[in-house]
Design a protein around this motif. Structure first.
Motif, PDB file in Angstrom:
ATOM      1  N   ILE A 145       3.930   1.116   2.659  1.00 44.90           N
ATOM      2  CA  ILE A 145       5.230   1.652   2.235  1.00 44.90           C
ATOM      3  C   ILE A 145       5.263   3.146   2.530  1.00 44.90           C
ATOM      4  CG2 ILE A 145       6.776   1.978   0.271  1.00 44.90           C
ATOM      5  CD1 ILE A 145       5.079  -0.362  -1.103  1.00 44.90           C
ATOM      6  N   THR A 146       6.325   3.586   3.177  1.00 50.59           N
ATOM      7  CA  THR A 146       6.398   5.004   3.521  1.00 50.59           C
ATOM      8  C   THR A 146       7.841   5.497   3.490  1.00 50.59           C
ATOM      9  OG1 THR A 146       5.879   6.622   5.231  1.00 50.59           O
ATOM     10  CG2 THR A 146       6.350   4.421   5.982  1.00 50.59           C
ATOM     11  N   GLY A 147       8.027   6.736   3.018  1.00 50.78           N
ATOM     12  CA  GLY A 147       9.356   7.335   2.997  1.00 50.78           C
ATOM     13  C   GLY A 147       9.821   7.688   4.397  1.00 50.78           C
ATOM     14  N   VAL A 188       0.861  -1.178   0.000  1.00 44.09           N
ATOM     15  CA  VAL A 188       0.000   0.000   0.000  1.00 44.09           C
ATOM     16  C   VAL A 188       0.898   1.229   0.000  1.00 44.09           C
ATOM     17  CG1 VAL A 188      -1.826   1.251   1.225  1.00 44.09           C
ATOM     18  CG2 VAL A 188      -1.720  -1.266   1.370  1.00 44.09           C
ATOM     19  N   MET A 189       0.736   2.059  -1.011  1.00 46.71           N
ATOM     20  CA  MET A 189       1.542   3.291  -1.122  1.00 46.71           C
ATOM     21  C   MET A 189       0.586   4.468  -1.036  1.00 46.71           C
ATOM     22  SD  MET A 189       4.847   4.079  -2.151  1.00 46.71           S
ATOM     23  CE  MET A 189       5.454   5.764  -2.114  1.00 46.71           C
ATOM     24  N   GLY A 190       0.515   5.073   0.142  1.00 51.74           N
ATOM     25  CA  GLY A 190      -0.350   6.240   0.312  1.00 51.74           C
ATOM     26  C   GLY A 190       0.414   7.510  -0.026  1.00 51.74           C
ATOM     27  N   GLY A 191      -0.289   8.501  -0.509  1.00 55.15           N
ATOM     28  CA  GLY A 191       0.387   9.773  -0.784  1.00 55.15           C
ATOM     29  C   GLY A 191      -0.572  10.809  -1.319  1.00 55.15           C
ATOM     30  N   THR A 192      -0.112  12.036  -1.340  1.00 61.68           N
ATOM     31  CA  THR A 192      -0.910  13.104  -1.934  1.00 61.68           C
ATOM     32  C   THR A 192      -0.805  13.026  -3.455  1.00 61.68           C
ATOM     33  OG1 THR A 192      -0.239  14.409  -0.024  1.00 61.68           O
ATOM     34  CG2 THR A 192      -1.416  15.565  -1.742  1.00 61.68           C
ATOM     35  N   PHE A 193       0.366  12.624  -3.925  1.00 66.84           N
ATOM     36  CA  PHE A 193       0.616  12.457  -5.361  1.00 66.84           C
ATOM     37  C   PHE A 193       0.218  13.708  -6.148  1.00 66.84           C
ATOM     38  CE2 PHE A 193      -0.262   7.873  -4.034  1.00 66.84           C
ATOM     39  CZ  PHE A 193       1.079   7.622  -3.783  1.00 66.84           C
ATOM     40  N   GLY A 219      10.240   9.141  -7.686  1.00 69.24           N
ATOM     41  CA  GLY A 219      10.616   8.707  -6.341  1.00 69.24           C
ATOM     42  C   GLY A 219       9.581   7.744  -5.774  1.00 69.24           C
ATOM     43  N   HIS A 220       8.297   8.066  -5.971  1.00 70.95           N
ATOM     44  CA  HIS A 220       7.217   7.174  -5.507  1.00 70.95           C
ATOM     45  C   HIS A 220       7.288   5.826  -6.232  1.00 70.95           C
ATOM     46  CE1 HIS A 220       5.010  11.248  -5.067  1.00 70.95           C
ATOM     47  NE2 HIS A 220       5.320  10.855  -3.836  1.00 70.95           N
ATOM     48  N   LEU A 221       7.489   5.901  -7.548  1.00 71.16           N
ATOM     49  CA  LEU A 221       7.399   4.689  -8.369  1.00 71.16           C
ATOM     50  C   LEU A 221       8.574   3.753  -8.103  1.00 71.16           C
ATOM     51  CD1 LEU A 221       6.196   6.611 -11.513  1.00 71.16           C
ATOM     52  CD2 LEU A 221       4.838   4.896 -10.262  1.00 71.16           C
ATOM     53  N   ALA A 236      18.349   6.231  -4.561  1.00 67.35           N
ATOM     54  CA  ALA A 236      18.078   7.591  -4.082  1.00 67.35           C
ATOM     55  C   ALA A 236      17.646   8.501  -5.220  1.00 67.35           C
ATOM     56  CB  ALA A 236      19.338   8.150  -3.411  1.00 67.35           C
ATOM     57  N   LEU A 237      16.445   9.018  -5.115  1.00 73.52           N
ATOM     58  CA  LEU A 237      15.954   9.994  -6.090  1.00 73.52           C
ATOM     59  C   LEU A 237      15.554  11.241  -5.309  1.00 73.52           C
ATOM     60  CD1 LEU A 237      13.814   7.831  -8.543  1.00 73.52           C
ATOM     61  CD2 LEU A 237      16.161   8.605  -8.790  1.00 73.52           C
ATOM     62  N   ALA A 238      16.318  12.306  -5.489  1.00 72.18           N
ATOM     63  CA  ALA A 238      16.038  13.552  -4.755  1.00 72.18           C
ATOM     64  C   ALA A 238      14.946  14.321  -5.492  1.00 72.18           C
ATOM     65  CB  ALA A 238      17.311  14.366  -4.613  1.00 72.18           C
ATOM     66  N   ILE A 239      13.763  13.739  -5.468  1.00 70.71           N
ATOM     67  CA  ILE A 239      12.607  14.340  -6.146  1.00 70.71           C
ATOM     68  C   ILE A 239      11.512  14.492  -5.109  1.00 70.71           C
ATOM     69  CG2 ILE A 239      10.940  14.111  -8.031  1.00 70.71           C
ATOM     70  CD1 ILE A 239      12.760  12.019  -9.314  1.00 70.71           C
ATOM     71  N   SER A 240      10.846  15.642  -5.089  1.00 72.54           N
ATOM     72  CA  SER A 240       9.648  15.800  -4.263  1.00 72.54           C
ATOM     73  C   SER A 240       8.567  16.455  -5.110  1.00 72.54           C
ATOM     74  CB  SER A 240       9.939  16.657  -3.028  1.00 72.54           C
ATOM     75  OG  SER A 240      10.105  18.018  -3.405  1.00 72.54           O
ATOM     76  N   SER A 241       7.318  16.209  -4.733  1.00 72.21           N
ATOM     77  CA  SER A 241       6.203  16.864  -5.422  1.00 72.21           C
ATOM     78  C   SER A 241       6.287  18.372  -5.245  1.00 72.21           C
ATOM     79  CB  SER A 241       4.871  16.349  -4.882  1.00 72.21           C
ATOM     80  OG  SER A 241       4.757  14.961  -5.061  1.00 72.21           O
ATOM     81  N   THR A 242       6.703  18.802  -4.049  1.00 71.67           N
ATOM     82  CA  THR A 242       6.838  20.243  -3.795  1.00 71.67           C
ATOM     83  C   THR A 242       7.771  20.873  -4.818  1.00 71.67           C
ATOM     84  OG1 THR A 242       6.472  19.932  -1.433  1.00 71.67           O
ATOM     85  CG2 THR A 242       7.564  21.982  -2.087  1.00 71.67           C
TER      86      THR A 242
HETATM   87  P1  ATP Z   1       5.142  16.849  -1.065  1.00 72.74           P
HETATM   88  O1  ATP Z   1       6.445  17.545  -1.356  1.00 72.74           O
HETATM   89  O2  ATP Z   1       3.936  17.532  -1.641  1.00 72.74           O
HETATM   90  O3  ATP Z   1       4.976  16.467   0.383  1.00 72.74           O
HETATM   91  P2  ATP Z   1       6.184  14.233  -1.685  1.00 72.74           P
HETATM   92  O4  ATP Z   1       7.190  14.227  -2.771  1.00 72.74           O
HETATM   93  O5  ATP Z   1       6.685  14.181  -0.268  1.00 72.74           O
HETATM   94  O6  ATP Z   1       5.202  15.471  -1.893  1.00 72.74           O
HETATM   95  P3  ATP Z   1       3.974  12.569  -0.971  1.00 72.74           P
HETATM   96  O7  ATP Z   1       2.771  12.348  -1.825  1.00 72.74           O
HETATM   97  O8  ATP Z   1       3.887  13.495   0.187  1.00 72.74           O
HETATM   98  O9  ATP Z   1       5.176  13.066  -1.965  1.00 72.74           O
HETATM   99  O10 ATP Z   1       4.604  11.194  -0.496  1.00 72.74           O
HETATM  100  C1  ATP Z   1       3.965   9.958  -0.500  1.00 72.74           C
HETATM  101  C2  ATP Z   1       4.917   8.920   0.089  1.00 72.74           C
HETATM  102  O11 ATP Z   1       6.060   8.753  -0.776  1.00 72.74           O
HETATM  103  C3  ATP Z   1       5.507   9.327   1.457  1.00 72.74           C
HETATM  104  O12 ATP Z   1       5.626   8.146   2.250  1.00 72.74           O
HETATM  105  C4  ATP Z   1       6.881   9.860   1.096  1.00 72.74           C
HETATM  106  O13 ATP Z   1       7.789   9.750   2.174  1.00 72.74           O
HETATM  107  C5  ATP Z   1       7.265   8.948  -0.055  1.00 72.74           C
HETATM  108  N1  ATP Z   1       8.226   9.581  -0.978  1.00 72.74           N
HETATM  109  C6  ATP Z   1       8.022  10.703  -1.690  1.00 72.74           C
HETATM  110  N2  ATP Z   1       9.089  11.018  -2.442  1.00 72.74           N
HETATM  111  C7  ATP Z   1      10.019  10.063  -2.211  1.00 72.74           C
HETATM  112  C8  ATP Z   1      11.359   9.845  -2.693  1.00 72.74           C
HETATM  113  N3  ATP Z   1      11.941  10.694  -3.547  1.00 72.74           N
HETATM  114  N4  ATP Z   1      12.019   8.751  -2.236  1.00 72.74           N
HETATM  115  C9  ATP Z   1      11.431   7.913  -1.349  1.00 72.74           C
HETATM  116  N5  ATP Z   1      10.175   8.064  -0.864  1.00 72.74           N
HETATM  117  C10 ATP Z   1       9.472   9.125  -1.275  1.00 72.74           C
END
Ligand code: ATP
Ligand code: MG
Length: 202
Positions: free
Chosen positions: A113-115, A15-20, A26-28, A164-170
């Motif tokens: 599954i959680t980061g 289960v992969m929860g997230g705002t997406f 990074g999620h995938l 390691a993927l330094a990617i965030s949705s933000t």
């Molecule tokens: P935001 O910056 O909006 O918070 P986010 O990139 O953190 O977005 P989320 O939808 O908040 O993405 O994260 C969903 C899940 O994926 C969380 O458990 C988060 O820790 C994990 N996750 C997100 N990005 C990564 C990444 N680059 N590597 C590993 N896990 C990640």
């Protein structure tokens, strides 16, 4: 990596929860890596309803986040997307996600599954103790965050290193707002969907 065993004949459902907002590589990669390491049969991505941690920040419409998640996962036969958190309405609590998934998947053991960033917040989540009775938790490495199971129930959590993927949705949202590319940070179809719907333009 020690892989927790499952009840005999049980499916193993990640289960992969997230705002997406948006879903990114990074999620995938995290989901794919955990699926392989833990011999999961399927990983279900669960986009949140209105996320309580992000209550004051604007979050894109649930339907856009849902569709981007579908686009990003459609080609992987092991990946699926659930609308349960979106359709429940109101803020999403992981305890509700897991209770509902348990009820819908009585043949399955759940692996949440959680980061590293989210894992360190778990004790602040609603009904934290019960969470660990509903699913095994898998914390994955994330650049810029320490991965630790300090304070979490022994045996309830596994920690794994993922590429390691330094990617965030933000960061993806900020890039789009500035006119910078998000190609190769998110799947091609998601780049095109963001453009089509004019998301994150500020
Ligand atoms: P935001 O910056 O909006 O918070 P986010 O990139 O953190 O977005 P989320 O939808 O908040 O993405 O994260 C969903 C899940 O994926 C969380 O458990 C988060 O820790 C994990 N996750 C997100 N990005 C990564 C990444 N680059 N590597 C590993 N896990 C990640
Ligand atoms: Mg986040």
């Amino acid at each position: 990596q020690e892989v927790p065993t499952t009840g005999r004949g049980k499916r193993r459902l990640g289960v992969m929860g997230g705002t997406f907002d948006p879903i990114h590589h990074g999620h995938l990669v995290a989901a794919s890596e955990v699926a392989a390491l833990f011999h999961l049969d399927e990983v279900v991505f669960v986009p949140t309803g209105q996320p309580w941690q992000k209550g004051h920040k604007a979050v894109s419409p649930a339907e856009d986040r849902y569709l981007m998640t579908v686009i990003a996962t459609a080609s992987n036969p092991q990946f699926s997307v659930s609308r349960i958190d979106i359709d429940r309405g109101g803020p999403t609590y992981t305890i509700d996600t897991l209770r509902d998934l348990r009820a819908l998947n009585t043949d399955s053991d759940l692996f949440f599954i959680t980061g590293a960033d989210a894992l360190s917040q778990i004790l602040t989540w609603r009904d934290a103790e019960e969470l660990f009775s509903l699913a095994h938790f898998i914390g994955v490495t994330r650049p810029g965050h320490d991965l630790t199971d300090d304070g979490l129930p022994k045996g309830g959590v596994s920690l794994v290193e993922v590429p390691a993927l330094a990617i965030s949705s933000t960061d993806c949202r900020a890039r789009v707002a500035q006119g910078d590319p998000v190609w190769y940070l998110v799947p091609d179809g998601v780049v095109r969907y963001i453009d089509k719907r004019q998301l994150y333009r500020g």
